[in-house]
Design a protein around this motif. Structure first.
Motif, PDB file in Angstrom:
ATOM      1  N   HIS A 292      -2.407   0.028  12.566  1.00  0.00           N
ATOM      2  CA  HIS A 292      -2.154  -1.168  13.353  1.00  0.00           C
ATOM      3  C   HIS A 292      -2.143  -2.398  12.451  1.00  0.00           C
ATOM      4  CE1 HIS A 292      -2.352   0.472  17.452  1.00  0.00           C
ATOM      5  NE2 HIS A 292      -3.202   1.347  16.953  1.00  0.00           N
ATOM      6  N   ILE A 293      -1.307  -3.348  12.805  1.00  0.00           N
ATOM      7  CA  ILE A 293      -1.190  -4.561  12.007  1.00  0.00           C
ATOM      8  C   ILE A 293      -2.503  -5.335  11.965  1.00  0.00           C
ATOM      9  CG2 ILE A 293      -0.416  -6.045  13.912  1.00  0.00           C
ATOM     10  CD1 ILE A 293       1.576  -7.326  11.936  1.00  0.00           C
ATOM     11  N   HIS A 294      -3.323  -5.185  13.007  1.00  0.00           N
ATOM     12  CA  HIS A 294      -4.551  -5.962  13.103  1.00  0.00           C
ATOM     13  C   HIS A 294      -5.678  -5.440  12.221  1.00  0.00           C
ATOM     14  CE1 HIS A 294      -2.476  -7.760  16.440  1.00  0.00           C
ATOM     15  NE2 HIS A 294      -2.447  -6.618  17.093  1.00  0.00           N
ATOM     16  N   VAL A 295      -5.493  -4.311  11.559  1.00  0.00           N
ATOM     17  CA  VAL A 295      -6.572  -3.762  10.735  1.00  0.00           C
ATOM     18  C   VAL A 295      -6.202  -3.708   9.256  1.00  0.00           C
ATOM     19  CG1 VAL A 295      -7.426  -2.376  12.656  1.00  0.00           C
ATOM     20  CG2 VAL A 295      -5.856  -1.343  11.020  1.00  0.00           C
ATOM     21  N   TRP A 296      -5.061  -4.294   8.889  1.00  0.00           N
ATOM     22  CA  TRP A 296      -4.645  -4.197   7.489  1.00  0.00           C
ATOM     23  C   TRP A 296      -5.629  -4.943   6.592  1.00  0.00           C
ATOM     24  CZ3 TRP A 296       0.234  -6.835   4.981  1.00  0.00           C
ATOM     25  CH2 TRP A 296       0.351  -6.372   3.651  1.00  0.00           C
ATOM     26  N   ARG A 297      -5.760  -6.229   6.789  1.00  0.00           N
ATOM     27  CA  ARG A 297      -6.691  -7.041   6.017  1.00  0.00           C
ATOM     28  C   ARG A 297      -7.578  -7.830   6.977  1.00  0.00           C
ATOM     29  NH1 ARG A 297      -5.941  -3.885   2.803  1.00  0.00           N
ATOM     30  NH2 ARG A 297      -4.892  -4.031   0.773  1.00  0.00           N
ATOM     31  N   LYS A 298      -8.661  -8.374   6.451  1.00  0.00           N
ATOM     32  CA  LYS A 298      -9.605  -9.076   7.315  1.00  0.00           C
ATOM     33  C   LYS A 298      -8.943 -10.241   8.045  1.00  0.00           C
ATOM     34  CE  LYS A 298     -14.305 -10.867   7.477  1.00  0.00           C
ATOM     35  NZ  LYS A 298     -13.991 -12.047   8.294  1.00  0.00           N
ATOM     36  N   ILE A 299      -7.998 -10.907   7.416  1.00  0.00           N
ATOM     37  CA  ILE A 299      -7.315 -12.017   8.081  1.00  0.00           C
ATOM     38  C   ILE A 299      -6.573 -11.539   9.327  1.00  0.00           C
ATOM     39  CG2 ILE A 299      -5.223 -11.795   6.658  1.00  0.00           C
ATOM     40  CD1 ILE A 299      -4.919 -14.826   6.845  1.00  0.00           C
ATOM     41  N   ASP A 302      -9.246 -10.982  12.006  1.00  0.00           N
ATOM     42  CA  ASP A 302      -9.712 -12.271  12.519  1.00  0.00           C
ATOM     43  C   ASP A 302      -8.655 -12.925  13.410  1.00  0.00           C
ATOM     44  OD1 ASP A 302     -12.077 -11.958  11.156  1.00  0.00           O
ATOM     45  OD2 ASP A 302     -11.459 -13.180   9.434  1.00  0.00           O
ATOM     46  N   PHE A 303      -7.385 -12.799  13.036  1.00  0.00           N
ATOM     47  CA  PHE A 303      -6.328 -13.429  13.826  1.00  0.00           C
ATOM     48  C   PHE A 303      -6.162 -12.736  15.169  1.00  0.00           C
ATOM     49  CE2 PHE A 303      -1.960 -14.636  14.962  1.00  0.00           C
ATOM     50  CZ  PHE A 303      -2.046 -16.013  14.778  1.00  0.00           C
ATOM     51  N   ARG A 304      -6.508 -11.451  15.233  1.00  0.00           N
ATOM     52  CA  ARG A 304      -6.413 -10.726  16.510  1.00  0.00           C
ATOM     53  C   ARG A 304      -7.301 -11.357  17.579  1.00  0.00           C
ATOM     54  NH1 ARG A 304      -6.010  -9.254  20.807  1.00  0.00           N
ATOM     55  NH2 ARG A 304      -5.695  -7.165  21.695  1.00  0.00           N
ATOM     56  N   LEU A 305      -8.370 -12.042  17.167  1.00  0.00           N
ATOM     57  CA  LEU A 305      -9.254 -12.698  18.119  1.00  0.00           C
ATOM     58  C   LEU A 305      -8.522 -13.742  18.955  1.00  0.00           C
ATOM     59  CD1 LEU A 305     -12.370 -13.291  15.831  1.00  0.00           C
ATOM     60  CD2 LEU A 305     -12.298 -11.745  17.794  1.00  0.00           C
TER      61      LEU A 305
END
Length: 371
Positions: A292-299, A302-305
């Motif tokens: 998933h795009i939301h787990v690639w990097r910490k940013i 965080d943006f998924r929030l």
């Protein structure tokens, strides 16, 4: 309930959890788990303990292994020839179960990456006695929570949903029943928005959003997930947001705040088009990177929030109602949709570029990096 041939239950335990016996819960876990062709051993499970389903998959992939807590065996992966002997030894609290097995202590602090829930964690394992039931149910509930989600789901209503999940489990409600109630509230919220009854619609929408958490947690905690339940729940989640935004726009007329026709249709086109494109980008990213795009990097996590999904958008609209300007709220959501779309499109391009350079694409949650 029939017990799978790959499972043997040891010990006796009358302490219920989530409205069912320990034996029933473990049997459901075993039936839900799909063993790989090379996993031909038997899992011996002690019903005197409650554990996260991840431990079942973990032990099933390790022939000759045993997971212990306080030196006591909880799960063992043994050959069919030795399974009965190991169960008898566990029943009798005899140390002979350890012969030929490689023990791993829960106290060693092993963590597991849960790709489905997008988080790295140490799954729970607790002795199932009456004094521990509430702690076990709490651990089970939060263990079923996605690690990567929006700020409302993560911070605002987990405790509300836990109470409702407990009530649903104890009264025998099914996840699909909860989803059906949520669907009715979702439709009601749409009608209320259409008529300009924004505060009442917000209340109905909030109830729906909380139940949208409850049904999934109930399914995972009671091990009653189903094909139809997943289709019903995720299909509803996927389809309804554009109808909410359209109804909100129509309802502005009841407050004398109707958008000019050209502005209205531009807003609708951007919001619905942006919503669809963002979903397509997420699917494309999975194709490119295998995650998933939301787990690639910490940013990305965080943006998924705050990304322009239903819940963050509803927060923007809620703030606009505090100032009696639901029209500006809709315009703000439109702008945020565009910005979120740009962010995710750039991340997709970066992933494609990295792949073409031959770089390995891994989740920061799975490899432990936060770059």
């Amino acid at each position: 309930m029939d017990t799978p041939t790959t499972l043997l239950l040891a010990g006796k335990n009358e302490t219920p959890i989530w409205g069912m016996s320990s034996a029933t819960r473990i049997t459901r876990i075993a039936k839900a788990y799909q063993p790989k062709p090379d996993e031909t051993g038997v899992i011996v499970a002690d019903t005197r303990f409650a554990f996260d389903p991840q431990w079942y998959a973990w032990i099933a992939a390790r022939p000759g292994a045993v997971l212990t807590l306080g030196g006591r065996p909880v799960l063992a992966n043994v050959s069919r020839e030795r399974a009965e002997a190991v169960r008898s030894a566990i029943d009798a609290d005899s140390g002979s179960w350890a012969e030929g097995l490689s023990a791993t202590a829960y106290e060693d602090g092993i963590t597991i990456y849960n790709a489905a829930l997008r988080k790295r964690e140490r799954p729970f394992l607790i002795e199932l006695i009456p004094a521990n039931v509430r702690a076990i149910e709490r651990a089970s509930y939060f263990g079923a929570y996605k690690g990567v989600t929006d700020l409302l789901t993560k911070y605002l209503w987990p405790e509300w949903a836990l109470v409702l999940t407990r009530i649903a489990a104890r009264t025998g409600m099914t996840p699909n029943f909860i989803t059906t109630i949520g669907a009715a509230l979702c439709v009601w919220a749409t009608v209320l928005f259409w008529d300009g009854h924004y505060w009442t619609g917000m209340a109905a929408g909030l109830a729906f959003m909380v139940l949208d958490t409850v049904d999934g947690k109930l399914a995972r905690c009671t091990i009653t997930s189903s094909w139809w339940g997943n289709i019903f729940d995720h299909g509803l989640d996927l389809v309804h947001p554009p109808f909410w935004w359209y109804a909100w726009g129509v309802g502005l007329g009841a407050h004398g705040l109707a958008l000019a026709p050209d502005v209205f249709w531009t807003v609708m086109g951007v919001m619905v088009g942006g919503y669809v494109l963002q979903r397509l980008i997420e699917g494309w990213f999975i194709h490119v990177a295998g995650m998933h795009i939301h787990v690639w990097r910490k940013i990305d996590t965080d943006f998924r929030l705050i990304t322009a999904r239903r819940n963050p958008n509803m927060l923007i609209l809620f703030v606009s109602l505090l100032f009696s300007r639901p029209d500006l709220g809709l315009l703000a959501v439109t702008g945020w949709t565009v910005l979120s779309l740009i962010f995710h499109f750039v991340r997709l391009l970066q992933a494609i570029a990295a792949r073409r350079r031959g770089a390995a694409l891994t989740s920061w949650l799975s490899d432990g990096s936060a770059a």
